[in-house]
Design a protein around this motif. Structure first.
Motif, PDB file in Angstrom:
ATOM      1  N   LEU A 123       0.888  -0.989   0.137  1.00  0.00           N
ATOM      2  CA  LEU A 123      -0.023   0.027  -0.142  1.00  0.00           C
ATOM      3  C   LEU A 123       0.871   1.328  -0.020  1.00  0.00           C
ATOM      4  CD1 LEU A 123      -2.771  -1.430   2.354  1.00  0.00           C
ATOM      5  CD2 LEU A 123      -3.305  -0.398   0.295  1.00  0.00           C
ATOM      6  N   SER A 124       2.290   1.208  -0.203  1.00  0.00           N
ATOM      7  CA  SER A 124       3.203   2.370  -0.130  1.00  0.00           C
ATOM      8  C   SER A 124       3.033   2.838  -1.605  1.00  0.00           C
ATOM      9  CB  SER A 124       4.612   1.899   0.122  1.00  0.00           C
ATOM     10  OG  SER A 124       5.308   2.966   0.120  1.00  0.00           O
ATOM     11  N   PRO A 125       3.315   4.109  -1.576  1.00  0.00           N
ATOM     12  CA  PRO A 125       3.246   4.762  -3.003  1.00  0.00           C
ATOM     13  C   PRO A 125       4.695   4.567  -3.612  1.00  0.00           C
ATOM     14  CG  PRO A 125       3.565   6.554  -1.287  1.00  0.00           C
ATOM     15  CD  PRO A 125       3.068   5.120  -0.657  1.00  0.00           C
ATOM     16  N   LEU A 126       5.741   4.084  -2.657  1.00  0.00           N
ATOM     17  CA  LEU A 126       7.044   3.774  -3.118  1.00  0.00           C
ATOM     18  C   LEU A 126       7.226   2.330  -3.355  1.00  0.00           C
ATOM     19  CD1 LEU A 126       9.647   5.250  -3.842  1.00  0.00           C
ATOM     20  CD2 LEU A 126      10.334   4.524  -1.492  1.00  0.00           C
ATOM     21  N   GLY A 127       7.370   1.934  -4.757  1.00  0.00           N
ATOM     22  CA  GLY A 127       7.405   0.513  -4.977  1.00  0.00           C
ATOM     23  C   GLY A 127       8.824   0.298  -5.844  1.00  0.00           C
ATOM     24  N   ARG A 128       8.996  -1.024  -6.326  1.00  0.00           N
ATOM     25  CA  ARG A 128      10.351  -1.513  -7.111  1.00  0.00           C
ATOM     26  C   ARG A 128       9.667  -2.347  -8.294  1.00  0.00           C
ATOM     27  NH1 ARG A 128      15.758  -1.050  -6.524  1.00  0.00           N
ATOM     28  NH2 ARG A 128      15.406  -0.331  -4.070  1.00  0.00           N
ATOM     29  N   ARG A 129       9.849  -2.158  -9.472  1.00  0.00           N
ATOM     30  CA  ARG A 129       9.480  -2.936 -10.631  1.00  0.00           C
ATOM     31  C   ARG A 129      10.566  -4.073 -10.685  1.00  0.00           C
ATOM     32  NH1 ARG A 129       8.410   1.633 -14.748  1.00  0.00           N
ATOM     33  NH2 ARG A 129      10.749   1.379 -15.308  1.00  0.00           N
ATOM     34  N   PRO A 130       9.951  -5.453 -10.595  1.00  0.00           N
ATOM     35  CA  PRO A 130      10.757  -6.529 -10.794  1.00  0.00           C
ATOM     36  C   PRO A 130      11.788  -6.634 -11.958  1.00  0.00           C
ATOM     37  CG  PRO A 130       8.630  -7.003  -9.873  1.00  0.00           C
ATOM     38  CD  PRO A 130       8.595  -5.709 -10.390  1.00  0.00           C
ATOM     39  N   ALA A 131      10.979  -5.918 -12.926  1.00  0.00           N
ATOM     40  CA  ALA A 131      11.813  -6.300 -14.493  1.00  0.00           C
ATOM     41  C   ALA A 131      13.204  -5.464 -14.630  1.00  0.00           C
ATOM     42  CB  ALA A 131      10.785  -5.773 -15.589  1.00  0.00           C
ATOM     43  N   ASP A 132      12.985  -4.187 -13.984  1.00  0.00           N
ATOM     44  CA  ASP A 132      14.284  -3.555 -13.866  1.00  0.00           C
ATOM     45  C   ASP A 132      14.964  -2.831 -12.798  1.00  0.00           C
ATOM     46  OD1 ASP A 132      12.351  -1.734 -13.631  1.00  0.00           O
ATOM     47  OD2 ASP A 132      12.699  -0.353 -15.361  1.00  0.00           O
ATOM     48  N   ARG A 133      14.046  -3.389 -11.635  1.00  0.00           N
ATOM     49  CA  ARG A 133      14.685  -3.071 -10.299  1.00  0.00           C
ATOM     50  C   ARG A 133      14.565  -1.518  -9.959  1.00  0.00           C
ATOM     51  NH1 ARG A 133      13.499  -6.176  -7.230  1.00  0.00           N
ATOM     52  NH2 ARG A 133      14.833  -5.362  -5.693  1.00  0.00           N
ATOM     53  N   ARG A 134      13.694  -0.671 -10.863  1.00  0.00           N
ATOM     54  CA  ARG A 134      13.592   0.490 -10.740  1.00  0.00           C
ATOM     55  C   ARG A 134      12.711   1.142  -9.574  1.00  0.00           C
ATOM     56  NH1 ARG A 134      15.191   4.512 -14.294  1.00  0.00           N
ATOM     57  NH2 ARG A 134      14.536   5.876 -12.557  1.00  0.00           N
ATOM     58  N   LEU A 135      12.917   1.981  -8.724  1.00  0.00           N
ATOM     59  CA  LEU A 135      12.189   2.542  -7.827  1.00  0.00           C
ATOM     60  C   LEU A 135      11.010   3.255  -8.580  1.00  0.00           C
ATOM     61  CD1 LEU A 135      14.392   3.591  -4.850  1.00  0.00           C
ATOM     62  CD2 LEU A 135      12.582   1.743  -4.849  1.00  0.00           C
ATOM     63  N   VAL A 136       9.754   3.320  -8.133  1.00  0.00           N
ATOM     64  CA  VAL A 136       8.877   4.174  -8.667  1.00  0.00           C
ATOM     65  C   VAL A 136       7.880   4.557  -7.852  1.00  0.00           C
ATOM     66  CG1 VAL A 136       8.901   2.497 -10.928  1.00  0.00           C
ATOM     67  CG2 VAL A 136       7.262   1.844  -9.062  1.00  0.00           C
ATOM     68  N   LEU A 137       7.052   5.742  -8.385  1.00  0.00           N
ATOM     69  CA  LEU A 137       5.964   6.201  -7.478  1.00  0.00           C
ATOM     70  C   LEU A 137       4.710   5.521  -8.245  1.00  0.00           C
ATOM     71  CD1 LEU A 137       7.139   9.873  -6.978  1.00  0.00           C
ATOM     72  CD2 LEU A 137       7.092   8.121  -5.282  1.00  0.00           C
ATOM     73  N   ARG A 138       3.990   4.728  -7.451  1.00  0.00           N
ATOM     74  CA  ARG A 138       2.789   4.128  -7.930  1.00  0.00           C
ATOM     75  C   ARG A 138       1.560   4.165  -7.122  1.00  0.00           C
ATOM     76  NH1 ARG A 138       4.877  -1.946  -5.841  1.00  0.00           N
ATOM     77  NH2 ARG A 138       4.278  -1.450  -3.791  1.00  0.00           N
ATOM     78  N   SER A 139       0.247   4.077  -7.754  1.00  0.00           N
ATOM     79  CA  SER A 139      -0.830   3.838  -6.808  1.00  0.00           C
ATOM     80  C   SER A 139      -0.731   2.619  -5.976  1.00  0.00           C
ATOM     81  CB  SER A 139      -2.078   3.794  -7.827  1.00  0.00           C
ATOM     82  OG  SER A 139      -3.051   3.241  -7.065  1.00  0.00           O
ATOM     83  N   PRO A 140      -1.151   2.812  -4.643  1.00  0.00           N
ATOM     84  CA  PRO A 140      -1.417   1.691  -3.713  1.00  0.00           C
ATOM     85  C   PRO A 140      -2.246   0.484  -4.400  1.00  0.00           C
ATOM     86  CG  PRO A 140      -1.631   3.691  -2.416  1.00  0.00           C
ATOM     87  CD  PRO A 140      -1.681   4.125  -4.219  1.00  0.00           C
ATOM     88  N   PHE A 141      -3.244   0.912  -5.210  1.00  0.00           N
ATOM     89  CA  PHE A 141      -3.986   0.004  -5.892  1.00  0.00           C
ATOM     90  C   PHE A 141      -2.913  -1.182  -6.766  1.00  0.00           C
ATOM     91  CE2 PHE A 141      -7.238   3.138  -5.197  1.00  0.00           C
ATOM     92  CZ  PHE A 141      -8.166   2.207  -4.365  1.00  0.00           C
ATOM     93  N   ASN A 142      -2.012  -0.318  -7.524  1.00  0.00           N
ATOM     94  CA  ASN A 142      -1.240  -1.376  -8.300  1.00  0.00           C
ATOM     95  C   ASN A 142      -0.368  -2.326  -7.515  1.00  0.00           C
ATOM     96  OD1 ASN A 142      -1.977  -0.442 -11.248  1.00  0.00           O
ATOM     97  ND2 ASN A 142      -1.147   1.282 -10.514  1.00  0.00           N
ATOM     98  N   GLY A 143       0.137  -1.672  -6.244  1.00  0.00           N
ATOM     99  CA  GLY A 143       0.770  -2.417  -5.212  1.00  0.00           C
ATOM    100  C   GLY A 143       0.058  -3.728  -4.882  1.00  0.00           C
ATOM    101  N   LEU A 144      -1.050  -3.378  -4.658  1.00  0.00           N
ATOM    102  CA  LEU A 144      -1.872  -4.645  -3.885  1.00  0.00           C
ATOM    103  C   LEU A 144      -2.187  -5.605  -5.220  1.00  0.00           C
ATOM    104  CD1 LEU A 144      -4.519  -2.761  -1.869  1.00  0.00           C
ATOM    105  CD2 LEU A 144      -2.831  -4.344  -1.038  1.00  0.00           C
ATOM    106  N   ASP A 145      -2.192  -5.262  -6.341  1.00  0.00           N
ATOM    107  CA  ASP A 145      -2.716  -6.058  -7.518  1.00  0.00           C
ATOM    108  C   ASP A 145      -1.483  -6.698  -7.967  1.00  0.00           C
ATOM    109  OD1 ASP A 145      -4.545  -6.770  -9.772  1.00  0.00           O
ATOM    110  OD2 ASP A 145      -2.819  -6.067 -11.080  1.00  0.00           O
TER     111      ASP A 145
END
Length: 427
Positions: A219-241
């Motif tokens: 639910l954090s707005p700060l996440g990491r994309r597994p594909a390229d290990r980039r830190l991203v700002l995201r919607s918490p909904f995408n984090g839950l998904d």
């Protein structure tokens, strides 16, 4: 220790009308469900593929070796602080900050820390750091080890969470140095042994605090994309998904929900009388109560998943398909139950750690009416977020003609959980 073990204190005296609380909660859930059914006909969440990359300088800072080293040193220093106070300090939470550090700053503090910064315990975890240091001393790759069994999933983490909440809420003297030392010795032996056999990935699946922090971090707005290990700002909904549908996920979330629910009613006068007068003994009766609370949460969810499968047609894994929708509900309960505890007892623990003997905790930051409103709002928002993520998953998995009907069992489950949560808060 009762203050540390129960985060809401005299919740049964909160000055808020149960009628308006229940009416507002039901209205929010029903309006959300109807609006989603009418306006949300296609899946909008993209999970780990979503997010806007943070500035490159912030990415470099987060991934820099000094940053990670500082986090690991802080984790080891905190563990050493607790260990020394358990071994050498006075036995009692009034004069020893160890219990407050574990039950408030660690257990409750992981909630805001994970929401703001992501899965922070992965860097702070002293056991992961010890494993890393031993591997480097032996010239071994920390990731090396036997593959984890596919069916293992998060089951060890669920068991660890249950063990820790039993210690916090059921054990005869959870603040005693002996009880805490025994728990952490067993915890360390199990996880260092598991990491020695399976490598550092063991902590990702088995360490209760890492999994707990990781689920909340969705639910954090700060996440990491597994594909390229980039830190991203995201919607918490995408984090839950993006929550993996792993074996043991349902059990882990149900332990989070059930243990918090047990904490809510365990200080009720009727339950206290029941446990104290039980022929089974206080500890056995309380243990059965905790297990019953977790089992009730799990049973209701299993019935909902079964009904969803019957209505929507063939759905291979109904239990794990919607388990992510329980995470915001668990967060809502955690905020409702532990907000006051964290602010007051957390401050008191810090004062004690800085040398003040038996300090007086500060007054709550809100008046009773404000605390009651915050608690009800947290529970309602958690359930509304659960409805949203469940709806998005439904329109993705089900045929359009059955997408709305397939959510009716989930809506009934949300209403049942809401009734339970508000009843514990206001009854």
């Amino acid at each position: 220790m009762n203050v540390l073990a129960h985060g809401i204190g005299s919740q049964h005296d909160l000055p808020l009308s149960p009628f308006y609380a229940f009416a507002g909660a039901f209205a929010a859930l029903l309006v959300s469900f109807l609006a989603l059914g009418l306006l949300w006909s296609a899946s909008r969440f993209r999970g780990d593929r979503a997010g806007r990359p943070v500035p490159a300088a912030l990415q470099r800072l987060a991934d820099a070796c000094p940053t990670r080293m500082v986090a690991r040193v802080l984790g080891l220093a905190a563990a050493l602080f607790v260990l020394l106070h358990l071994l050498l300090g006075p036995n009692g939470p009034e004069h020893n900050p160890a219990a407050g550090t574990v039950y408030v700053l660690l257990w409750v503090g992981l909630v805001p820390a994970s929401l703001l910064l992501g899965p922070v315990w992965r860097l702070l975890n002293p056991l992961r750091t010890l494993h890393l240091l031993v591997c480097r001393a032996l010239g071994r790759d920390p990731a090396a080890g036997r593959p984890l069994p596919v069916h293992l999933g998060l089951w060890p983490a669920a068991a660890g969470l249950l063990a820790f909440t039993w210690l916090e809420l059921v054990a005869p003297d959870p603040a005693s140095s002996t009880a805490l030392l025994l728990f952490f010795v067993l915890h360390g032996v199990v996880h260092l042994g598991g990491a020695a056999r399976h490598g550092a990935r063991w902590f990702d699946h088995a360490d209760a605090f890492e999994v707990y922090s990781g689920l909340l971090a969705r639910l954090s707005p700060l996440g990491r994309r597994p594909a390229d290990r980039r830190l991203v700002l995201r919607s918490p909904f995408n984090g839950l998904d993006a929550v993996p549908q792993t074996p043991g996920l349902v059990a882990t979330v149900c332990v989070m929900l059930g243990s918090t629910a047990y904490d809510g009613f365990s200080d009720a006068p009727s339950w206290i009388t029941t446990v104290q007068t039980s022929p089974l003994g206080r500890t056995t009766a309380a243990t059965l109560g905790l297990l019953a609370a977790v089992a009730l949460v799990a049973t209701l969810y299993a019935l909902c998943a079964g009904a969803t499968r019957l209505i929507s047609g063939q759905l291979r894994h109904p239990l794990t398909a919607f388990a992510h929708s329980l995470v915001p509900i668990a967060l809502g309960y955690l905020v409702a139950h532990y907000f006051t505890l964290f602010v007051t007892e957390g401050t008191r623990t810090v004062m004690m750690a800085l040398g003040t003997d038996n300090p007086v905790p500060p007054e709550p930051p809100l008046p009773p009416g404000g605390i009651a409103t915050l608690q009800v709002t947290a529970i309602v928002i958690g359930h509304v977020l659960g409805v949203v993520v469940a709806h998005d998953r439904s329109v993705r998995l089900f045929p359009p003609a059955r997408a709305v009907a397939g959510q009716l069992p989930l809506l009934a489950l949300m209403i049942a959980y809401t009734i339970g949560g508000l009843t514990l808060l206001l009854a």
